[in-house]
Design a protein around this motif. Sequence first.
Motif, PDB file in Angstrom:
ATOM      1  N   PRO A  31       0.842  -1.210   0.000  1.00 45.21           N
ATOM      2  CA  PRO A  31       0.000   0.000   0.000  1.00 45.21           C
ATOM      3  C   PRO A  31       0.875   1.257   0.000  1.00 45.21           C
ATOM      4  O   PRO A  31       1.894   1.301   0.688  1.00 45.21           O
ATOM      5  N   PHE A  32       0.472   2.251  -0.761  1.00 45.19           N
ATOM      6  CA  PHE A  32       1.279   3.465  -0.886  1.00 45.19           C
ATOM      7  C   PHE A  32       1.475   4.167   0.453  1.00 45.19           C
ATOM      8  O   PHE A  32       2.463   4.867   0.656  1.00 45.19           O
ATOM      9  N   LYS A  33       0.570   3.943   1.412  1.00 45.78           N
ATOM     10  CA  LYS A  33       0.707   4.584   2.728  1.00 45.78           C
ATOM     11  C   LYS A  33       2.017   4.180   3.410  1.00 45.78           C
ATOM     12  O   LYS A  33       2.542   4.919   4.235  1.00 45.78           O
ATOM     13  N   GLU A  34       2.560   3.029   3.046  1.00 43.73           N
ATOM     14  CA  GLU A  34       3.818   2.562   3.645  1.00 43.73           C
ATOM     15  C   GLU A  34       5.005   3.429   3.231  1.00 43.73           C
ATOM     16  O   GLU A  34       6.009   3.482   3.932  1.00 43.73           O
ATOM     17  N   VAL A  35       4.892   4.103   2.089  1.00 44.63           N
ATOM     18  CA  VAL A  35       5.973   4.967   1.611  1.00 44.63           C
ATOM     19  C   VAL A  35       6.216   6.109   2.588  1.00 44.63           C
ATOM     20  O   VAL A  35       7.334   6.573   2.749  1.00 44.63           O
ATOM     21  N   ARG A  36       5.187   6.552   3.256  1.00 46.06           N
ATOM     22  CA  ARG A  36       5.294   7.678   4.187  1.00 46.06           C
ATOM     23  C   ARG A  36       6.135   7.360   5.417  1.00 46.06           C
ATOM     24  O   ARG A  36       6.718   8.244   6.019  1.00 46.06           O
ATOM     25  N   ARG A  37       6.181   6.095   5.793  1.00 43.39           N
ATOM     26  CA  ARG A  37       6.816   5.726   7.058  1.00 43.39           C
ATOM     27  C   ARG A  37       8.333   5.740   6.976  1.00 43.39           C
ATOM     28  O   ARG A  37       8.930   5.080   6.132  1.00 43.39           O
ATOM     29  N   GLY A  38       8.932   6.477   7.878  1.00 39.93           N
ATOM     30  CA  GLY A  38      10.385   6.512   7.964  1.00 39.93           C
ATOM     31  C   GLY A  38      10.856   5.662   9.131  1.00 39.93           C
ATOM     32  O   GLY A  38      10.110   5.425  10.081  1.00 39.93           O
TER      33      GLY A  38
END
Length: 114
Positions: A31-38
């Motif tokens: 899911p693209f939301k995972e890209v946000r996580r650092g």
Amino acid sequence: MASLLRGEAPVILQPAGTSQYSGAYCPTGVPFKEVRRGPFDGKADIAVRLGINGEVPKLLTFGGGSVVYEHDGRDNRGRVVYRYAPKLSSGHRGLMDGVAEVYAEHALKKGEQR
């Protein structure tokens, strides 16, 4: 919170905002939301050294420069906010490929249980 010295400001690291993650690498099945996580999101026990005019560094780097966080103002508690910058982080692709492996393993296990 870190003990502050004169000329330092407290910092909070946050997930990427739209400007940081738009167009960043995201493998199929994740899911693209995972890209946000650092990898350091939520970390608040650090401080930055203010420049001569009181400015803060535009970027903070970790892991030998492979993880980058970008300055994004201050929060309501006066802390300097830095957001994960996946497009500037050389380690982002490897991190996301690892996330993709976890998603794939989970999908396999879910399929075996049916």
